[in-house]
Motif scaffolding. Sequence first.
Motif, PDB file in Angstrom:
ATOM      1  N   SER A 111     -33.666 -33.330 -41.889  1.00 29.32           N
ATOM      2  CA  SER A 111     -34.365 -32.993 -43.133  1.00 29.32           C
ATOM      3  C   SER A 111     -34.982 -34.213 -43.795  1.00 29.32           C
ATOM      4  CB  SER A 111     -33.402 -32.334 -44.120  1.00 29.32           C
ATOM      5  OG  SER A 111     -34.077 -32.004 -45.324  1.00 29.32           O
ATOM      6  N   GLY A 112     -36.166 -33.985 -44.370  1.00 34.85           N
ATOM      7  CA  GLY A 112     -36.811 -34.982 -45.216  1.00 34.85           C
ATOM      8  C   GLY A 112     -36.794 -34.588 -46.674  1.00 34.85           C
ATOM      9  N   GLY A 113     -36.110 -33.470 -46.991  1.00 34.72           N
ATOM     10  CA  GLY A 113     -36.018 -33.014 -48.376  1.00 34.72           C
ATOM     11  C   GLY A 113     -36.249 -31.527 -48.503  1.00 34.72           C
ATOM     12  N   GLU A 114     -35.413 -30.876 -49.326  1.00 31.14           N
ATOM     13  CA  GLU A 114     -35.516 -29.439 -49.566  1.00 31.14           C
ATOM     14  C   GLU A 114     -35.707 -29.205 -51.063  1.00 31.14           C
ATOM     15  OE1 GLU A 114     -31.908 -27.565 -48.319  1.00 31.14           O
ATOM     16  OE2 GLU A 114     -31.763 -28.713 -46.461  1.00 31.14           O
ATOM     17  N   PHE A 115     -36.255 -28.032 -51.400  1.00 32.36           N
ATOM     18  CA  PHE A 115     -36.277 -27.638 -52.806  1.00 32.36           C
ATOM     19  C   PHE A 115     -36.450 -26.127 -52.898  1.00 32.36           C
ATOM     20  CE2 PHE A 115     -40.712 -28.412 -51.712  1.00 32.36           C
ATOM     21  CZ  PHE A 115     -41.398 -27.375 -52.317  1.00 32.36           C
ATOM     22  N   GLN A 116     -36.056 -25.593 -54.046  1.00 33.38           N
ATOM     23  CA  GLN A 116     -36.330 -24.201 -54.375  1.00 33.38           C
ATOM     24  C   GLN A 116     -37.193 -24.165 -55.624  1.00 33.38           C
ATOM     25  OE1 GLN A 116     -33.678 -21.706 -56.643  1.00 33.38           O
ATOM     26  NE2 GLN A 116     -33.673 -20.125 -55.058  1.00 33.38           N
ATOM     27  N   ILE A 117     -38.313 -23.449 -55.563  1.00 32.39           N
ATOM     28  CA  ILE A 117     -39.186 -23.275 -56.719  1.00 32.39           C
ATOM     29  C   ILE A 117     -39.388 -21.779 -56.946  1.00 32.39           C
ATOM     30  CG2 ILE A 117     -41.254 -23.572 -55.279  1.00 32.39           C
ATOM     31  CD1 ILE A 117     -40.922 -24.579 -59.009  1.00 32.39           C
ATOM     32  N   LEU A 118     -39.154 -21.330 -58.178  1.00 28.09           N
ATOM     33  CA  LEU A 118     -39.353 -19.937 -58.565  1.00 28.09           C
ATOM     34  C   LEU A 118     -40.206 -19.902 -59.821  1.00 28.09           C
ATOM     35  CD1 LEU A 118     -35.711 -18.553 -58.110  1.00 28.09           C
ATOM     36  CD2 LEU A 118     -37.615 -18.358 -56.482  1.00 28.09           C
ATOM     37  N   ALA A 119     -40.952 -18.811 -59.989  1.00 27.41           N
ATOM     38  CA  ALA A 119     -41.771 -18.608 -61.180  1.00 27.41           C
ATOM     39  C   ALA A 119     -41.420 -17.252 -61.784  1.00 27.41           C
ATOM     40  CB  ALA A 119     -43.256 -18.665 -60.828  1.00 27.41           C
ATOM     41  N   LEU A 120     -41.314 -17.212 -63.120  1.00 28.29           N
ATOM     42  CA  LEU A 120     -40.930 -15.986 -63.803  1.00 28.29           C
ATOM     43  C   LEU A 120     -41.756 -15.802 -65.067  1.00 28.29           C
ATOM     44  CD1 LEU A 120     -38.027 -17.733 -63.067  1.00 28.29           C
ATOM     45  CD2 LEU A 120     -37.179 -15.400 -63.323  1.00 28.29           C
ATOM     46  N   GLN A 121     -41.929 -14.543 -65.434  1.00 30.13           N
ATOM     47  CA  GLN A 121     -42.500 -14.198 -66.731  1.00 30.13           C
ATOM     48  C   GLN A 121     -41.722 -13.010 -67.281  1.00 30.13           C
ATOM     49  OE1 GLN A 121     -46.576 -12.383 -67.284  1.00 30.13           O
ATOM     50  NE2 GLN A 121     -46.973 -14.343 -68.312  1.00 30.13           N
ATOM     51  N   ASN A 122     -41.193 -13.168 -68.485  1.00 31.45           N
ATOM     52  CA  ASN A 122     -40.358 -12.131 -69.102  1.00 31.45           C
ATOM     53  C   ASN A 122     -39.197 -11.732 -68.195  1.00 31.45           C
ATOM     54  OD1 ASN A 122     -42.123 -12.032 -71.348  1.00 31.45           O
ATOM     55  ND2 ASN A 122     -43.469 -10.616 -70.237  1.00 31.45           N
ATOM     56  N   THR A 140     -39.974 -39.548 -50.167  1.00 32.14           N
ATOM     57  CA  THR A 140     -39.405 -39.843 -48.845  1.00 32.14           C
ATOM     58  C   THR A 140     -38.052 -40.528 -49.015  1.00 32.14           C
ATOM     59  OG1 THR A 140     -40.766 -41.848 -48.828  1.00 32.14           O
ATOM     60  CG2 THR A 140     -41.598 -39.948 -47.616  1.00 32.14           C
ATOM     61  N   THR A 141     -37.160 -39.858 -49.728  1.00 30.83           N
ATOM     62  CA  THR A 141     -35.823 -40.394 -50.011  1.00 30.83           C
ATOM     63  C   THR A 141     -34.932 -40.346 -48.787  1.00 30.83           C
ATOM     64  OG1 THR A 141     -35.998 -39.652 -52.304  1.00 30.83           O
ATOM     65  CG2 THR A 141     -33.788 -40.140 -51.484  1.00 30.83           C
ATOM     66  N   LEU A 142     -34.989 -39.236 -48.039  1.00 36.73           N
ATOM     67  CA  LEU A 142     -34.125 -39.042 -46.884  1.00 36.73           C
ATOM     68  C   LEU A 142     -34.690 -39.649 -45.612  1.00 36.73           C
ATOM     69  CD1 LEU A 142     -32.833 -35.376 -47.310  1.00 36.73           C
ATOM     70  CD2 LEU A 142     -31.451 -37.432 -47.230  1.00 36.73           C
ATOM     71  N   SER A 143     -36.016 -39.704 -45.505  1.00 34.23           N
ATOM     72  CA  SER A 143     -36.640 -40.135 -44.253  1.00 34.23           C
ATOM     73  C   SER A 143     -38.106 -40.454 -44.499  1.00 34.23           C
ATOM     74  CB  SER A 143     -36.524 -39.013 -43.209  1.00 34.23           C
ATOM     75  OG  SER A 143     -37.190 -39.348 -42.007  1.00 34.23           O
ATOM     76  N   THR A 144     -38.693 -41.194 -43.571  1.00 35.72           N
ATOM     77  CA  THR A 144     -40.147 -41.397 -43.569  1.00 35.72           C
ATOM     78  C   THR A 144     -40.754 -40.915 -42.250  1.00 35.72           C
ATOM     79  OG1 THR A 144     -39.847 -43.666 -42.772  1.00 35.72           O
ATOM     80  CG2 THR A 144     -40.061 -43.357 -45.161  1.00 35.72           C
ATOM     81  N   ALA A 145     -39.929 -40.229 -41.436  1.00 36.38           N
ATOM     82  CA  ALA A 145     -40.414 -39.720 -40.151  1.00 36.38           C
ATOM     83  C   ALA A 145     -41.360 -38.545 -40.372  1.00 36.38           C
ATOM     84  CB  ALA A 145     -39.230 -39.285 -39.296  1.00 36.38           C
ATOM     85  N   PRO A 146     -42.286 -38.296 -39.446  1.00 36.59           N
ATOM     86  CA  PRO A 146     -43.159 -37.127 -39.561  1.00 36.59           C
ATOM     87  C   PRO A 146     -42.338 -35.839 -39.625  1.00 36.59           C
ATOM     88  CG  PRO A 146     -43.966 -38.626 -37.873  1.00 36.59           C
ATOM     89  CD  PRO A 146     -42.610 -39.119 -38.260  1.00 36.59           C
ATOM     90  N   MET A 147     -42.787 -34.895 -40.445  1.00 35.99           N
ATOM     91  CA  MET A 147     -42.056 -33.655 -40.687  1.00 35.99           C
ATOM     92  C   MET A 147     -42.935 -32.440 -40.471  1.00 35.99           C
ATOM     93  SD  MET A 147     -38.884 -34.284 -41.685  1.00 35.99           S
ATOM     94  CE  MET A 147     -38.023 -35.868 -41.899  1.00 35.99           C
ATOM     95  N   VAL A 187     -37.997 -24.234 -49.626  1.00 34.83           N
ATOM     96  CA  VAL A 187     -38.914 -24.917 -48.713  1.00 34.83           C
ATOM     97  C   VAL A 187     -38.253 -26.211 -48.253  1.00 34.83           C
ATOM     98  CG1 VAL A 187     -41.206 -25.948 -48.465  1.00 34.83           C
ATOM     99  CG2 VAL A 187     -40.904 -23.925 -49.916  1.00 34.83           C
ATOM    100  N   ASN A 188     -38.504 -26.604 -47.003  1.00 36.21           N
ATOM    101  CA  ASN A 188     -37.817 -27.758 -46.417  1.00 36.21           C
ATOM    102  C   ASN A 188     -38.773 -28.540 -45.523  1.00 36.21           C
ATOM    103  OD1 ASN A 188     -35.870 -29.532 -45.485  1.00 36.21           O
ATOM    104  ND2 ASN A 188     -34.505 -27.958 -44.679  1.00 36.21           N
ATOM    105  N   CYS A 189     -38.838 -29.859 -45.706  1.00 39.51           N
ATOM    106  CA  CYS A 189     -39.530 -30.752 -44.768  1.00 39.51           C
ATOM    107  C   CYS A 189     -38.527 -31.116 -43.677  1.00 39.51           C
ATOM    108  CB  CYS A 189     -40.014 -32.022 -45.475  1.00 39.51           C
ATOM    109  SG  CYS A 189     -41.136 -31.737 -46.843  1.00 39.51           S
ATOM    110  N   ASP A 190     -38.779 -30.724 -42.432  1.00 40.90           N
ATOM    111  CA  ASP A 190     -37.828 -30.908 -41.329  1.00 40.90           C
ATOM    112  C   ASP A 190     -38.564 -31.168 -40.027  1.00 40.90           C
ATOM    113  OD1 ASP A 190     -34.933 -30.232 -42.054  1.00 40.90           O
ATOM    114  OD2 ASP A 190     -35.952 -28.498 -42.875  1.00 40.90           O
ATOM    115  N   TYR A 191     -37.767 -31.583 -39.039  1.00 36.08           N
ATOM    116  CA  TYR A 191     -38.218 -31.488 -37.654  1.00 36.08           C
ATOM    117  C   TYR A 191     -37.013 -31.167 -36.788  1.00 36.08           C
ATOM    118  CZ  TYR A 191     -36.573 -36.358 -36.985  1.00 36.08           C
ATOM    119  OH  TYR A 191     -35.823 -37.508 -36.924  1.00 36.08           O
TER     120      TYR A 191
END
Length: 302
Positions: A111-122, A140-147, A187-191
Amino acid sequence: MKNLTFIALVIFSLSSCKKDFSSNSSQGLSLAEFNSKFSIPTQSFNGVAGTAFTITGAKGIKLDFPANAFLDAIGNPVSGNVKLTLKEVLTKRDILLSGKFTESNGQLLVSGGEFQILALQNGQLLRLNPAATVNINVPTTLSTAPMDLFEFKPTAASDSTWMLNQKARVFTTPAYYQFSLPNFGWVNCDYFYSNPNPKTTVTAGPIYAGVIPSIKEQRAYLIFDNFNNVIGLPFVMAVNKHQSYLNSLPIGMAGKLVIISVDMNDKIYFGATSFTVSADLNLNIPVSLATQSTIDNYLNNL
């Protein structure tokens, strides 16, 4: 552990170990305390759907939203105020606590980094407008390798795993991985990890000192030393142990095994050990009542 935020694996009931256990029920870390202390923070942001705006997480993930980036549940454009929530996963500790492990259908990922993003209204979840391009920068905290880019999605068997997005492209700069947001969610940057060594299966189990507690749930994890990978070991009834995918782990890889349990009094048990994968490796480790400092110290040294 439906409320245990470490991972979202199978729930295992140790029916063979159910003995009365109350002498230590007032000691150690509780499940509620565990969840309060050891969870990935959910960060909240506000934006206006009809205008462009940017949000930046505490760990540096940046998302640039254009105007009109949001649709409601039936596909209508959204106007007015929207709420964004963000979880950032940029360390091995974060991966362990997030429950979103670095494997795809049993194949190891780096992994080069994961995150969860959600959008809401009411209070209602919104969809991403497919005509909008949301630019993402992941440090690029975890890696600088191509992902490559992966999304956490259900499989044909109704389980969920990281799925490669074959259309997405991740560009690497000295400071960031850059790409367009494919969808709201995880979403995850990985190889895919590649290792030519022979593969084997690893099994693991706990050893409880003294009176065996009545354990209602238990989970096991492998954290590898030399690359950014954390996986869960499901409990397999056929062998009565936690077990990796068959013949999936390269011999010679070094790492750490962690076991977390919860007893009938909602007390947390913890055990950890180092290992090097060998043929048909079986790991049995001492597990005992945990304190916050015990788990803190371990996580801080990953």
